[in-house]
Motif scaffolding. Structure first.
Motif, PDB file in Angstrom:
ATOM      1  N   ALA A  42       0.838  -1.196   0.000  1.00  0.00           N
ATOM      2  CA  ALA A  42       0.000   0.000   0.000  1.00  0.00           C
ATOM      3  C   ALA A  42       0.873   1.246   0.000  1.00  0.00           C
ATOM      4  O   ALA A  42       1.838   1.343   0.773  1.00  0.00           O
ATOM      5  N   TRP A  43       0.541   2.169  -0.867  1.00  0.00           N
ATOM      6  CA  TRP A  43       1.203   3.473  -0.939  1.00  0.00           C
ATOM      7  C   TRP A  43       0.152   4.469  -1.432  1.00  0.00           C
ATOM      8  O   TRP A  43      -0.380   4.306  -2.522  1.00  0.00           O
ATOM      9  N   GLN A  44      -0.132   5.466  -0.607  1.00  0.00           N
ATOM     10  CA  GLN A  44      -1.258   6.349  -0.890  1.00  0.00           C
ATOM     11  C   GLN A  44      -2.499   5.479  -1.151  1.00  0.00           C
ATOM     12  O   GLN A  44      -2.813   4.617  -0.350  1.00  0.00           O
ATOM     13  N   ARG A  45      -3.198   5.668  -2.263  1.00  0.00           N
ATOM     14  CA  ARG A  45      -4.374   4.840  -2.553  1.00  0.00           C
ATOM     15  C   ARG A  45      -4.026   3.600  -3.377  1.00  0.00           C
ATOM     16  O   ARG A  45      -4.891   2.793  -3.715  1.00  0.00           O
ATOM     17  N   PHE A  46      -2.756   3.443  -3.698  1.00  0.00           N
ATOM     18  CA  PHE A  46      -2.340   2.418  -4.647  1.00  0.00           C
ATOM     19  C   PHE A  46      -1.749   1.188  -3.954  1.00  0.00           C
ATOM     20  O   PHE A  46      -1.330   1.235  -2.804  1.00  0.00           O
ATOM     21  N   ALA A  47      -1.658   0.099  -4.692  1.00  0.00           N
ATOM     22  CA  ALA A  47      -1.047  -1.139  -4.205  1.00  0.00           C
ATOM     23  C   ALA A  47       0.465  -1.060  -4.395  1.00  0.00           C
ATOM     24  O   ALA A  47       1.072  -1.845  -5.127  1.00  0.00           O
ATOM     25  N   GLY A  48       1.051  -0.104  -3.744  1.00  0.00           N
ATOM     26  CA  GLY A  48       2.469   0.170  -3.928  1.00  0.00           C
ATOM     27  C   GLY A  48       2.670   1.314  -4.902  1.00  0.00           C
ATOM     28  O   GLY A  48       1.757   1.691  -5.644  1.00  0.00           O
ATOM     29  N   ASP A  49       3.868   1.879  -4.903  1.00  0.00           N
ATOM     30  CA  ASP A  49       4.141   2.961  -5.848  1.00  0.00           C
ATOM     31  C   ASP A  49       4.179   2.408  -7.267  1.00  0.00           C
ATOM     32  O   ASP A  49       4.032   1.202  -7.494  1.00  0.00           O
ATOM     33  N   ASP A  50       4.387   3.280  -8.247  1.00  0.00           N
ATOM     34  CA  ASP A  50       4.307   2.848  -9.641  1.00  0.00           C
ATOM     35  C   ASP A  50       5.318   1.745  -9.952  1.00  0.00           C
ATOM     36  O   ASP A  50       4.996   0.767 -10.636  1.00  0.00           O
ATOM     37  N   ALA A  51       6.546   1.889  -9.453  1.00  0.00           N
ATOM     38  CA  ALA A  51       7.574   0.888  -9.730  1.00  0.00           C
ATOM     39  C   ALA A  51       7.205  -0.463  -9.120  1.00  0.00           C
ATOM     40  O   ALA A  51       7.439  -1.517  -9.731  1.00  0.00           O
ATOM     41  N   THR A  52       6.621  -0.438  -7.927  1.00  0.00           N
ATOM     42  CA  THR A  52       6.214  -1.684  -7.269  1.00  0.00           C
ATOM     43  C   THR A  52       5.151  -2.404  -8.076  1.00  0.00           C
ATOM     44  O   THR A  52       5.206  -3.629  -8.268  1.00  0.00           O
ATOM     45  N   ARG A  53       4.166  -1.662  -8.559  1.00  0.00           N
ATOM     46  CA  ARG A  53       3.082  -2.286  -9.313  1.00  0.00           C
ATOM     47  C   ARG A  53       3.545  -2.745 -10.694  1.00  0.00           C
ATOM     48  O   ARG A  53       3.099  -3.784 -11.194  1.00  0.00           O
ATOM     49  N   LEU A  54       4.440  -2.009 -11.311  1.00  0.00           N
ATOM     50  CA  LEU A  54       5.016  -2.462 -12.586  1.00  0.00           C
ATOM     51  C   LEU A  54       5.757  -3.784 -12.407  1.00  0.00           C
ATOM     52  O   LEU A  54       5.627  -4.698 -13.228  1.00  0.00           O
ATOM     53  N   ALA A  55       6.518  -3.889 -11.332  1.00  0.00           N
ATOM     54  CA  ALA A  55       7.255  -5.126 -11.063  1.00  0.00           C
ATOM     55  C   ALA A  55       6.298  -6.292 -10.848  1.00  0.00           C
ATOM     56  O   ALA A  55       6.559  -7.418 -11.285  1.00  0.00           O
TER      57      ALA A  55
END
Length: 322
Positions: A42-55
């Motif tokens: 979790a990062w802000q409203r997202f499931a991790g920052d952009d790099a985390t979700r891309l990975a």
């Protein structure tokens, strides 16, 4: 059964009980479930920052799974469109991975379609679909969650996709829909590309590199939490851009979780559909069992389908793709 890879490309998972129920139910159904290491990030409203979700998306593409299943929608994939591993996603689909999701996932599906003939599946997410609470959960003290369990139609459709037996879907049309089809042939479309998804996500891709230029297709749309005037505004943008007139048919799914008010004075979603039909020669059918609702069929985005109407029964068939 199937190897299912669960990952989070969009919003953060807030309902961890639903997450756990979803994993357990898939396992009970006999599937091997592999959970991405950042599925609960979790990062802000997202499931991790952009790099985390891309990975996470890259790991899903490399997993070799039979099904890559999102945990939930929300918002987040639009931020990643320029960086998404499009070739890896397409190669995974060619090797047999079925990409399954809906809502925010629409932009990834249409982005793949814009780049080629990759077929993905519009269908449930883990938490809202397989993680739905049932009577047993309520008895254990989770009664605050609506206890109905996963929808049986959704489960049956998912099983068909996993087994390779999925050949089509159908639903009963409202009488007003049938009346608007007077004089049209039973076959509204033959071997037409099926495409679409969440209306706001479809609209957001107009005039971008990820917009699929589909002509002669069957476009399906659904939405959640949007008042009818907002739905009409989005539909009008697609209409004015010429998108709707280039299709063989428009299928409207479930439009849920909105509230009318006294200011509307009879302006309803039915009026939106009526107005749309008055500006189109293309048939517009309603009631497709797809959207932010428990009963949800799975639809092959990018596949060629036949659309026919027999009496009040509408049928979308793709069995020939096997």
């Amino acid at each position: 059964m199937a190897h299912i890879y669960v990952y989070s490309p969009s919003g953060a998972v807030r309902d961890r009980a639903a997450f756990r129920r979803g994993i357990k139910r898939l396992q009970t159904m006999g599937h091997e479930v592999e959970v991405d290491p950042d599925a609960l990030a979790a990062w802000q409203r997202f499931a991790g920052d952009d790099a985390t979700r891309l990975a996470a998306i890259e790991r899903a593409a490399a997993s070799g799974a039979d099904v890559a299943l999102i945990t939930r929608g929300g918002y987040g994939l639009s931020r990643l469109l320029p960086q998404l591993p499009w070739r890896a996603l397409a190669r995974a689909a060619e090797r047999g991975t079925r990409w399954v999701g809906f809502s925010d996932f629409t932009v990834l599906q249409l982005g793949l379609l814009a780049r080629g003939q990759t077929v993905t599946w519009a269908g449930p997410a883990l938490c809202e679909g397989f993680g739905a609470s049932d009577a047993a959960d309520a008895a254990e003290g989770h009664g605050a969650v609506k206890a109905g369990g996963p929808d049986e139609i959704m489960l049956a459709c998912f099983d068909d996709v996993v087994s390779g037996a999925s050949e089509g879907t159908g639903w009963r049309l409202p009488a007003r829909d049938v009346a608007t089809l007077a004089g049209r042939p039973a076959h509204l479309a033959r071997h037409a590309p099926l495409w679409g998804g969440n209306l706001a996500m479809v609209q957001s891709l107009l005039a971008t590199p990820w917009w699929p230029e589909v002509k002669g297709g069957v476009l399906f749309l659904e939405e959640v939490g949007e008042h009818p005037y907002r739905v009409e505004r989005m539909l009008l943008q697609l209409l004015h851009a010429g998108v709707l007139a280039r299709q063989k048919a428009i299928l409207l799914g479930q439009f849920t979780d909105y509230r009318l008010n006294g200011h509307d004075r009879g302006y309803t979603l039915a009026k939106v559909v009526e107005q749309l039909r008055s500006q189109l020669k293309v048939p517009v059918l309603t009631g497709l069992p797809f959207g932010h609702a428990p009963t949800k069929v799975l639809l092959p985005v990018g596949a060629e389908v036949d659309l026919l109407v027999e009496g009040r029964e509408a049928l979308v068939l793709w069995g020939h793709m096997h």
